[in-house]
Write an enzyme that holds these catalytic residues in place. Structure first.
Site, PDB file in Angstrom:
ATOM      1  N   GLY A  18       0.823  -1.215   0.000  1.00 21.04           N
ATOM      2  CA  GLY A  18       0.000   0.000   0.000  1.00 21.04           C
ATOM      3  C   GLY A  18       0.853   1.260   0.000  1.00 21.04           C
ATOM      4  N   ALA A  20       3.901   1.524  -1.272  1.00 23.43           N
ATOM      5  CA  ALA A  20       4.508   1.653  -2.615  1.00 23.43           C
ATOM      6  C   ALA A  20       3.489   2.138  -3.639  1.00 23.43           C
ATOM      7  CB  ALA A  20       5.105   0.308  -3.046  1.00 23.43           C
ATOM      8  N   ASP A  36      -5.386   3.519   7.041  1.00 25.58           N
ATOM      9  CA  ASP A  36      -4.714   2.412   7.736  1.00 25.58           C
ATOM     10  C   ASP A  36      -5.161   2.404   9.181  1.00 25.58           C
ATOM     11  OD1 ASP A  36      -1.984   0.730   6.673  1.00 25.58           O
ATOM     12  OD2 ASP A  36      -2.459   0.590   8.811  1.00 25.58           O
ATOM     13  N   ASN A  91      -6.531  -2.676  -0.503  1.00 22.87           N
ATOM     14  CA  ASN A  91      -5.274  -3.413  -0.381  1.00 22.87           C
ATOM     15  C   ASN A  91      -5.025  -3.999   1.005  1.00 22.87           C
ATOM     16  OD1 ASN A  91      -2.241  -3.852  -1.042  1.00 22.87           O
ATOM     17  ND2 ASN A  91      -2.219  -2.437   0.697  1.00 22.87           N
ATOM     18  N   TYR A 151      -6.877 -17.987   4.041  1.00 18.81           N
ATOM     19  CA  TYR A 151      -6.284 -16.903   3.240  1.00 18.81           C
ATOM     20  C   TYR A 151      -6.558 -17.160   1.756  1.00 18.81           C
ATOM     21  CZ  TYR A 151      -2.691 -13.675   1.444  1.00 18.81           C
ATOM     22  OH  TYR A 151      -2.018 -12.663   0.771  1.00 18.81           O
ATOM     23  N   THR A 188       7.622  -7.898   2.382  1.00 20.84           N
ATOM     24  CA  THR A 188       6.930  -7.000   3.326  1.00 20.84           C
ATOM     25  C   THR A 188       6.896  -7.675   4.701  1.00 20.84           C
ATOM     26  OG1 THR A 188       4.744  -7.975   3.045  1.00 20.84           O
ATOM     27  CG2 THR A 188       5.327  -6.212   1.499  1.00 20.84           C
TER      28      THR A 188
HETATM   29  N1  LIG Z   1       3.480  -9.717   0.967  1.00 19.30           N
HETATM   30  C1  LIG Z   1       3.099 -10.676   0.140  1.00 19.30           C
HETATM   31  O1  LIG Z   1       3.845 -11.637  -0.133  1.00 19.30           O
HETATM   32  C2  LIG Z   1       1.769 -10.588  -0.538  1.00 19.30           C
HETATM   33  C3  LIG Z   1       0.754  -9.776  -0.064  1.00 19.30           C
HETATM   34  N2  LIG Z   1      -0.457  -9.760  -0.715  1.00 19.30           N
HETATM   35  C4  LIG Z   1      -1.546  -8.907  -0.245  1.00 19.30           C
HETATM   36  O2  LIG Z   1      -1.143  -7.548  -0.312  1.00 19.30           O
HETATM   37  C5  LIG Z   1      -1.873  -6.775   0.635  1.00 19.30           C
HETATM   38  C6  LIG Z   1      -0.908  -5.915   1.424  1.00 19.30           C
HETATM   39  O3  LIG Z   1      -0.031  -6.784   2.114  1.00 19.30           O
HETATM   40  P1  LIG Z   1       1.441  -6.383   2.557  1.00 19.30           P
HETATM   41  O4  LIG Z   1       1.777  -5.034   2.066  1.00 19.30           O
HETATM   42  O5  LIG Z   1       2.305  -7.518   2.240  1.00 19.30           O
HETATM   43  O6  LIG Z   1       1.221  -6.361   4.137  1.00 19.30           O
HETATM   44  P2  LIG Z   1       1.796  -5.422   5.285  1.00 19.30           P
HETATM   45  O7  LIG Z   1       1.506  -6.158   6.536  1.00 19.30           O
HETATM   46  O8  LIG Z   1       3.165  -4.987   4.985  1.00 19.30           O
HETATM   47  O9  LIG Z   1       0.849  -4.133   5.182  1.00 19.30           O
HETATM   48  C7  LIG Z   1      -0.520  -4.250   5.388  1.00 19.30           C
HETATM   49  C8  LIG Z   1      -1.085  -2.929   5.852  1.00 19.30           C
HETATM   50  O10 LIG Z   1      -2.492  -3.092   6.058  1.00 19.30           O
HETATM   51  C9  LIG Z   1      -2.827  -2.517   7.302  1.00 19.30           C
HETATM   52  N3  LIG Z   1      -4.029  -3.153   7.845  1.00 19.30           N
HETATM   53  C10 LIG Z   1      -4.143  -4.413   8.355  1.00 19.30           C
HETATM   54  N4  LIG Z   1      -5.380  -4.615   8.810  1.00 19.30           N
HETATM   55  C11 LIG Z   1      -6.078  -3.469   8.576  1.00 19.30           C
HETATM   56  C12 LIG Z   1      -7.414  -3.057   8.828  1.00 19.30           C
HETATM   57  N5  LIG Z   1      -8.298  -3.853   9.448  1.00 19.30           N
HETATM   58  N6  LIG Z   1      -7.792  -1.824   8.436  1.00 19.30           N
HETATM   59  C13 LIG Z   1      -6.916  -1.000   7.829  1.00 19.30           C
HETATM   60  N7  LIG Z   1      -5.630  -1.322   7.597  1.00 19.30           N
HETATM   61  C14 LIG Z   1      -5.220  -2.538   7.957  1.00 19.30           C
HETATM   62  C15 LIG Z   1      -1.599  -2.705   8.175  1.00 19.30           C
HETATM   63  O11 LIG Z   1      -1.585  -1.812   9.284  1.00 19.30           O
HETATM   64  C16 LIG Z   1      -0.491  -2.466   7.178  1.00 19.30           C
HETATM   65  O12 LIG Z   1      -0.121  -1.099   7.111  1.00 19.30           O
HETATM   66  C17 LIG Z   1      -2.670  -7.779   1.465  1.00 19.30           C
HETATM   67  O13 LIG Z   1      -3.992  -7.805   1.003  1.00 19.30           O
HETATM   68  C18 LIG Z   1      -1.958  -9.104   1.195  1.00 19.30           C
HETATM   69  O14 LIG Z   1      -2.807 -10.194   1.348  1.00 19.30           O
HETATM   70  C19 LIG Z   1      -0.682 -10.476  -1.846  1.00 19.30           C
HETATM   71  C20 LIG Z   1       0.282 -11.291  -2.348  1.00 19.30           C
HETATM   72  C21 LIG Z   1       1.580 -11.411  -1.727  1.00 19.30           C
HETATM   73  C1  LIG Z   2       0.868 -17.909   3.660  1.00 16.12           C
HETATM   74  C2  LIG Z   2       0.287 -16.590   3.329  1.00 16.12           C
HETATM   75  C3  LIG Z   2       0.877 -15.980   2.104  1.00 16.12           C
HETATM   76  C4  LIG Z   2       0.739 -14.523   2.126  1.00 16.12           C
HETATM   77  C5  LIG Z   2       1.376 -13.814   1.011  1.00 16.12           C
HETATM   78  C6  LIG Z   2       0.895 -14.220  -0.311  1.00 16.12           C
HETATM   79  O1  LIG Z   2      -0.214 -13.926  -0.727  1.00 16.12           O
HETATM   80  C7  LIG Z   2       1.881 -14.933  -1.109  1.00 16.12           C
HETATM   81  C8  LIG Z   2       1.294 -15.724  -2.221  1.00 16.12           C
HETATM   82  C9  LIG Z   2       2.396 -16.413  -2.874  1.00 16.12           C
HETATM   83  C10 LIG Z   2       2.322 -17.575  -3.434  1.00 16.12           C
HETATM   84  C11 LIG Z   2       1.125 -18.379  -3.563  1.00 16.12           C
HETATM   85  C12 LIG Z   2       1.225 -19.523  -4.184  1.00 16.12           C
HETATM   86  C13 LIG Z   2       0.130 -20.430  -4.455  1.00 16.12           C
HETATM   87  C14 LIG Z   2       0.408 -21.505  -5.173  1.00 16.12           C
HETATM   88  C15 LIG Z   2      -0.606 -22.543  -5.526  1.00 16.12           C
HETATM   89  O2  LIG Z   2      -1.398 -22.067  -6.549  1.00 16.12           O
HETATM   90  C16 LIG Z   2       0.018 -23.852  -5.949  1.00 16.12           C
HETATM   91  O3  LIG Z   2       0.431 -23.733  -7.267  1.00 16.12           O
HETATM   92  C17 LIG Z   2       1.212 -24.226  -5.136  1.00 16.12           C
HETATM   93  C18 LIG Z   2       1.003 -25.570  -4.548  1.00 16.12           C
HETATM   94  C19 LIG Z   2       1.941 -25.842  -3.410  1.00 16.12           C
HETATM   95  C20 LIG Z   2       1.315 -25.602  -2.082  1.00 16.12           C
HETATM   96  O4  LIG Z   2       0.126 -25.296  -1.969  1.00 16.12           O
HETATM   97  O5  LIG Z   2       2.034 -25.718  -1.080  1.00 16.12           O
END
Ligand SMILES: NC(=O)C1=CN([C@@H]2O[C@H](COP(=O)(O)OP(=O)(O)OC[C@H]3O[C@@H](n4cnc5c(N)ncnc54)[C@H](O)[C@@H]3O)[C@@H](O)[C@H]2O)C=CC1
Ligand SMILES: CCCCCC(=O)CC\C=C/C=C/C=C/[C@@H](O)[C@@H](O)CCCC(=O)O
Length: 260
Positions: A18, A20, A36, A91, A151, A188
Site C-alpha cells: 500500500g 509503494a 490504515d 489493499n 487466506y 513485506t
Molecule cells: N506480501 C506478500 O507476499 C503478498 C501480499 N499480498 C496482499 O497484499 C496486501 C498488502 O499486504 P502487505 O503489504 O504484504 O502487508 P503489510 O503487513 O506490509 O501491510 C498491510 C497494511 O495493512 C494494514 N491493515 C491491516 N489490517 C487493517 C485493517 N483492518 N484496516 C486497515 N488497515 C489494515 C496494516 O496496518 C499495514 O499497514 C494484502 O492484502 C496481502 O494479502 C498479496 C500477495 C503477496
Molecule cells: C501464507 C500466506 C501468504 C501470504 C502472502 C501471499 O499472498 C503470497 C502468495 C504467494 C504464493 C502463492 C502460491 C500459491 C500456489 C498454488 O497455486 C500452488 O500452485 C502451489 C502448490 C503448493 C502448495 O500449496 O504448497
C-alpha cells in the site's frame, strides 16, 4: 486513464504494498488519501510524503476497514477535501489461519464493503465521475496455497468478486473499471510473518521457503508498477493480473459463457 490530477484512496497504505502504491500514485501526479489502522505508521509516512511531494496532496485517515462506519467517514472526508474519488485500491490484508474468520473479514468482506461504499461516490449513476478500483488479491487467489486455506479462500473471493462486479459495473453503466492484482511473494512484514500466522498448518509452511526460492520475491515497487499498468490501460476491466519477478500476465480463465 491518466493518473495526473486524480484523487485516489488506498487502504493498508502505511506499509508494504500500500505504501509503494501510494508513492507511485503521487509520483504520477495523483492526490492520495491513505487509510490504515496503524496511526503511528500512517502519520509518519504522511510527514515524509509531505516533505517530498509538498503538503496538500495527501491525507491520512485512521480507518479500520472492518468498520462500515469508518470507511464511510473516510470516503466522505476524501470527497470533502479533494472534491471526488477517481481511484480506490482495496489493499489492506492479513494472514492469520488461527483467526480464519478475521482473515475472511478483512481480506474479503472489507473489500466488498469498501467497493460498495466507493461506488456510491464514483458511479456515474449516482453523480460520480467514474474511475477505477483495484483490489489486491494474491497468487493464492488463483491456485490453492495449502498452508493457508482461509487466506486462499479470501483471495479466491477477491478475484471472483472483482470479476463479477466489473461485469455488473459495465452492464449498469457505472463507468468504473475493476481489476485485481495477484502477486506471488512480496518483501513485506506480512511475508516475514507467514511462519507465525499459519496456526494448525504451520508444518505445511515449511515448503514456503522453497516456493520463495523457486518463484522469487517481488519488491513492493514491482507490485506498484502493476497497479499503475491497470490504471493507465483502460482496456483492462474484470482482469486478474498475475505478477512474479519472472512474469507479469493477465490470467486466462476458462470460458463458462452459456451462449458459446
Ligand atoms: N506480501 C506478500 O507476499 C503478498 C501480499 N499480498 C496482499 O497484499 C496486501 C498488502 O499486504 P502487505 O503489504 O504484504 O502487508 P503489510 O503487513 O506490509 O501491510 C498491510 C497494511 O495493512 C494494514 N491493515 C491491516 N489490517 C487493517 C485493517 N483492518 N484496516 C486497515 N488497515 C489494515 C496494516 O496496518 C499495514 O499497514 C494484502 O492484502 C496481502 O494479502 C498479496 C500477495 C503477496
Ligand atoms: C501464507 C500466506 C501468504 C501470504 C502472502 C501471499 O499472498 C503470497 C502468495 C504467494 C504464493 C502463492 C502460491 C500459491 C500456489 C498454488 O497455486 C500452488 O500452485 C502451489 C502448490 C503448493 C502448495 O500449496 O504448497
Amino acid at each position: 486513464m491518466s493518473v495526473e490530477g486524480k484523487t485516489a484512496v488506498v487502504s493498508g497504505a502505511a506499509m508494504g504494498i500500500g505504501k509503494a502504491v501510494t508513492e507511485i500514485l503521487l509520483e504520477n501526479g495523483a492526490k492520495v488519501v491513505l487509510l490504515d489502522i496503524n496511526e503511528a505508521a500512517g502519520q509518519s509516512l504522511l510527514e515524509s510524503l509531505n516533505k517530498k511531494h509538498g503538503a496538500g496532496k495527501t491525507l491520512f485517515v485512521k480507518c479500520d476497514v472492518e468498520s462500515e462506519e469508518q470507511i464511510k467517514a473516510a470516503f466522505k472526508k476524501t470527497v470533502e477535501t479533494f472534491g471526488g474519488i477517481d481511484i480506490v485500491c482495496n489493499n489492506a490484508g492479513i494472514v492469520n489461519e488461527s483467526r480464519w474468520d478475521k482473515t475472511i473479514s478483512i481480506n474479503l468482506m472489507s473489500v466488498i464493503r469498501a467497493t460498495y461504499i466507493a461506488l456510491e461516490h464514483m458511479s456515474k449513476q449516482s453523480g460520480g465521475r467514474g474511475g477505477a478500483i483495484i483490489n489486491t488479491a494474491s497468487m493464492a487467489g488463483l491456485g490453492p496455497f495449502t498452508c493457508c486455506p482461509a487466506y486462499t479462500a479470501s483471495k479466491f473471493g477477491v478475484v471472483g468478486f472483482t470479476r463479477a462486479m466489473a461485469g455488473a459495473s459495465k452492464a449498469l453503466g457505472y463507468g468504473v473499471r475493476l481489476n485485481a492484482v495477484c502477486p506471488g511473494f512480496v518483501q513485506t512484514d506480512l511475508m516475514d510473518q507467514i511462519p507465525e500466522q499459519l496456526g494448525p498448518y504451520t508444518v505445511l509452511g515449511e515448503s514456503v521457503e522453497q516456493m520463495k526460492e523457486k518463484l522469487g520475491v517481488l519488491s513492493t515497487s514491482d507490485v506498484a508498477e502493476a497497479f499503475l499498468e491497470l490504471l493507465k490501460d483502460e482496456t483492462k476491466d474484470g482482469q486478474a493480473l498475475f505478477v512474479t519477478p519472472k512474469k507479469r500476465s493477465y490470467v486466462q480463465f476458462p470460458s463458462l459463457d452459456s451462449k458459446e
